[in-house]
Design a protein around this motif. Structure first.
Motif, PDB file in Angstrom:
ATOM      1  N   VAL A  99      17.445 -19.809 -11.972  1.00  0.00           N
ATOM      2  CA  VAL A  99      18.746 -19.144 -12.118  1.00  0.00           C
ATOM      3  C   VAL A  99      19.618 -19.965 -13.061  1.00  0.00           C
ATOM      4  N   HIS A 103      18.827 -23.838 -12.417  1.00  0.00           N
ATOM      5  CA  HIS A 103      18.448 -24.419 -11.127  1.00  0.00           C
ATOM      6  C   HIS A 103      17.529 -23.436 -10.401  1.00  0.00           C
ATOM      7  N   THR A 104      17.048 -23.835  -9.265  1.00  0.00           N
ATOM      8  CA  THR A 104      16.177 -22.925  -8.512  1.00  0.00           C
ATOM      9  C   THR A 104      16.959 -22.320  -7.343  1.00  0.00           C
ATOM     10  N   GLU A 105      16.648 -21.067  -7.068  1.00  0.00           N
ATOM     11  CA  GLU A 105      17.126 -20.410  -5.832  1.00  0.00           C
ATOM     12  C   GLU A 105      15.907 -19.716  -5.266  1.00  0.00           C
ATOM     13  N   GLY A 106      15.330 -20.290  -4.208  1.00  0.00           N
ATOM     14  CA  GLY A 106      14.051 -19.793  -3.720  1.00  0.00           C
ATOM     15  C   GLY A 106      13.025 -19.976  -4.823  1.00  0.00           C
ATOM     16  N   ASN A 122      16.382 -29.196 -10.425  1.00  0.00           N
ATOM     17  CA  ASN A 122      17.742 -29.257  -9.855  1.00  0.00           C
ATOM     18  C   ASN A 122      18.439 -30.599 -10.097  1.00  0.00           C
ATOM     19  N   ASP A 151      13.170 -18.261  -7.633  1.00  0.00           N
ATOM     20  CA  ASP A 151      13.788 -17.827  -8.896  1.00  0.00           C
ATOM     21  C   ASP A 151      14.327 -19.021  -9.658  1.00  0.00           C
ATOM     22  N   TYR A 209      18.618 -14.265 -13.280  1.00  0.00           N
ATOM     23  CA  TYR A 209      17.547 -14.653 -12.363  1.00  0.00           C
ATOM     24  C   TYR A 209      16.220 -14.431 -13.091  1.00  0.00           C
TER      25      TYR A 209
END
Ligand code: SF4
Lengths: 422, 156
Positions: free
Chosen positions: B46, B39-42, B13, B44, B119
């Motif tokens: 993304v 970047h990260t989402e949880g 990130n 995942d 994702y």
């Protein structure tokens, strides 16, 4: 509503199954084959799946104006697939006595899934969301969604709600429910006032990032000083309204109309910001076309329809012209082909003669629509649709410079064109 | 599925990290592209694909259809690097989330557009920082060395 049962309980024994078709075409994605079969066999929502539909968020469709949660007929307009594509799912399936059992849309572990014979085949991302303008009203107090409808990324304007090929008994296209539905509903207003269409469009495009195309279509109008001139004037007026809303020489627009001649096409090109033109030849065989679309055959004719398609390429440019096809109707009972191999050969040969001009074929899967003349018919096998789409795709990769014509973003009904994504 | 550690998520990130994604088409042709928005989402990974006609989008569609993997490399500003193999899990091309991302991208580039939000689910994560890899290799395979590196220094 109970899940409808197939009118022939033995239908599964008479054709290759979804899994057999998947195994037969390892070069095609299984999820895509499932999409095609959903359009062919139809779908049914369980109560759990219905509870996942939120009319405050999702675009839903119902002929019945009763409460949503009690009414199981109230279905979402479309499904969103994991690969980001959409599938229109509000079309009229035979809900009473379908030729085959429909797929079930259910919920397992809080996920929306496609089920057949108790087996989960695929997870669905969700349902199409409704656009902001659906909750707003026109200056006459009517809901704006009456004048313009939305797909996930496209705005649809239906100019004529009645098709005048039906003026002469027996001349309407045999698969088409447009005019029969109009007449059955006792509707009188063939066209809405374009003022409200403009209000709806102006409001719709305030939603940033939502829409990337506008499609205009409607029933044919044969009147005018020359055949179709009144239809042409209507579209010119609508397109001029669109031209007033947007900057630039051309706006991402698609007109799906009757087959205009060169003079009429030139006017569309020169007087408006129209970008792409579609005229639906519908049936890829002259003899079957004459049986299935007698009005089109009598007033314009198969060869002339095709010639006008080619002329449109000269006017709008390669990649900007396409044609709709009702795939599989050539096998309809009556005077249709009786053998799928023969139909495949005839249809793909004819397809090449059109696609080789750079004209993409937006082929729908024909399943008998209630109220249409062929409503009691039976759609072709899944194998037929898959192998025909596969051949169309091979030809389109070879000849068509624009893989985005009528793709899922701009439509959502023509699964065959998903294959152009790669 | 491999877990993205807090430390790695911070590196992914970080705007100053370099992020590349390698994909293949159905014929196996490779393609590599830098993706600054990764970047990260949880759990995942993304990223935002900005062009509808991009090769990476075509390759990811083909990968999600046929279950193929993609490779990602992250190079941190301190030169630590990480290889991640992942599977595309979903692509978002419309809806509220799409519109939010579209609006945020517009803030940065008013003339920009958005094709899809992809994702990716990480399947395997490995640190590939050179010093770490060399130490690993020397410990596991002492045979992998040019002899001149072992010659005793001459005593004068
Ligand atoms: S031309 Fe044929 S398909 Fe089109 S609206 Fe008229 S009857 Fe229906």
């Amino acid at each position: 509503m109970e899940k409808p049962k197939a009118r022939d309980p033995q239908w599964r024994e008479k054709e290759p199954s979804y899994k057999e078709v998947v195994a037969r075409y390892p070069d095609l994605p299984a999820t895509w084959i499932l999409k095609a079969d959903l359009q062919r066999r139809g779908l049914y929502y369980t109560e759990a799946a219905t509870r996942k539909i939120d009319p405050a968020i999702h675009a839903t469709n119902s002929d019945v104006a009763t409460g949503f949660r009690e009414n199981r007929d109230y279905v979402p307009e479309g499904l969103i697939w994991k690969d980001g594509s959409y599938l229109i799912a509000n079309f009229d399936f035979d809900q009473k006595q379908p030729a085959r059992d429909p797929y079930t849309i259910d919920v397992v572990n809080d996920r929306i899934v496609v089920v057949d014979e108790d087996e989960v085949l695929e997870e669905i991302e969700g349902f199409w969301e409704k656009p902001d303008f659906y909750d707003k009203k026109a200056s006459n107090g009517e809901p704006l969604r009456k004048y313009v409808q939305a797909r996930p990324q496209r705005l649809d304007i239906s100019m004529n709600h009645y098709c005048h090929f039906w003026d002469e008994p027996g001349e309407g296209c045999k698969y088409c429910p447009l005019s029969p539905s109009y007449l059955a509903a006792g509707k009188k207003e063939e066209r809405y006032d374009f003022r409200y269409v403009k209000e709806a469009l102006t409001e719709a495009v305030k939603q940033k990032g939502r829409f990337s195309a506008i499609m205009l279509t409607g029933g044919s109008q044969l009147s005018g000083s020359e055949l179709l001139d009144d239809e042409l004037e209507g579209y010119l007026a609508l397109l001029k309204i669109i031209g007033e809303i947007f900057d630039g020489d051309r706006v991402p627009t698609q007109l799906i109309s009757s087959a205009f001649n060169e003079r009429q096409l030139e006017r569309l090109k020169n007087e408006t910001k129209l970008l792409t033109y579609t005229t639906d030849i519908e049936v890829l065989n002259k003899e079957k076309f004459e049986w299935i679309c007698p009005g089109k055959a009598r007033h314009i004719g198969y060869d002339e329809w095709k010639r006008r398609l080619f002329a449109a390429v000269d006017i709008f440019g390669k990649g900007n012209v396409s044609s709709g096809v009702v795939l599989g109707v050539e096998l309809a009972e009556g005077k249709g082909f009786t053998d799928e191999d023969e139909a495949f050969r005839a249809v793909t040969e004819e397809a090449e003669s059109i696609i080789s001009h750079g004209i993409a074929l937006a082929a729908n899967i024909w399943r008998p629509a209630p109220k249409s003349i062929l409503q009691n018919g039976k759609a072709a096998s899944l194998d037929y649709f898959v192998r025909t789409y596969r051949e169309f795709d091979r030809l389109q990769h070879k000849y068509c410079p624009n893989p985005y014509t009528d793709d899922f973003r701009r439509c959502g009904a023509h699964v065959g064109l998903d294959l152009m994504r790669v | 599925m491999a877990e993205i550690s807090r430390e790695l998520a911070d590196i992914i990130n970080d705007k100053e990290s370099l992020k590349v994604i390698a994909t293949t088409d159905a014929q196996g042709n490779p393609h590599v592209v830098f993706k600054g928005t990764l970047h990260t989402e949880g759990q995942d990974l993304v990223f935002y694909d900005l062009l509808q006609s991009s090769q990476v989008n075509k390759n990811l569609v083909s990968s999600i259809w046929f279950g193929r993997k993609v490779a990602i490399n992250i190079l941190a500003k301190d030169k630590r690097s990480f290889l991640i193999t992942a599977k595309p899990r979903r692509s978002v091309t419309a809806g509220r989330v799409f519109e939010e991302v579209y609006a945020s991208l517009k803030d940065r580039n008013p003339d920009g557009d958005l094709n899809a939000i992809w994702y990716l689910e990480p399947e395997h994560i490995e640190e590939k920082t050179f010093a770490v890899r060399r130490a690993e290799e020397e410990a596991a395979f002492p045979i992998l060395k040019h002899l001149d590196r072992l010659v005793k220094e001459e005593r004068s």
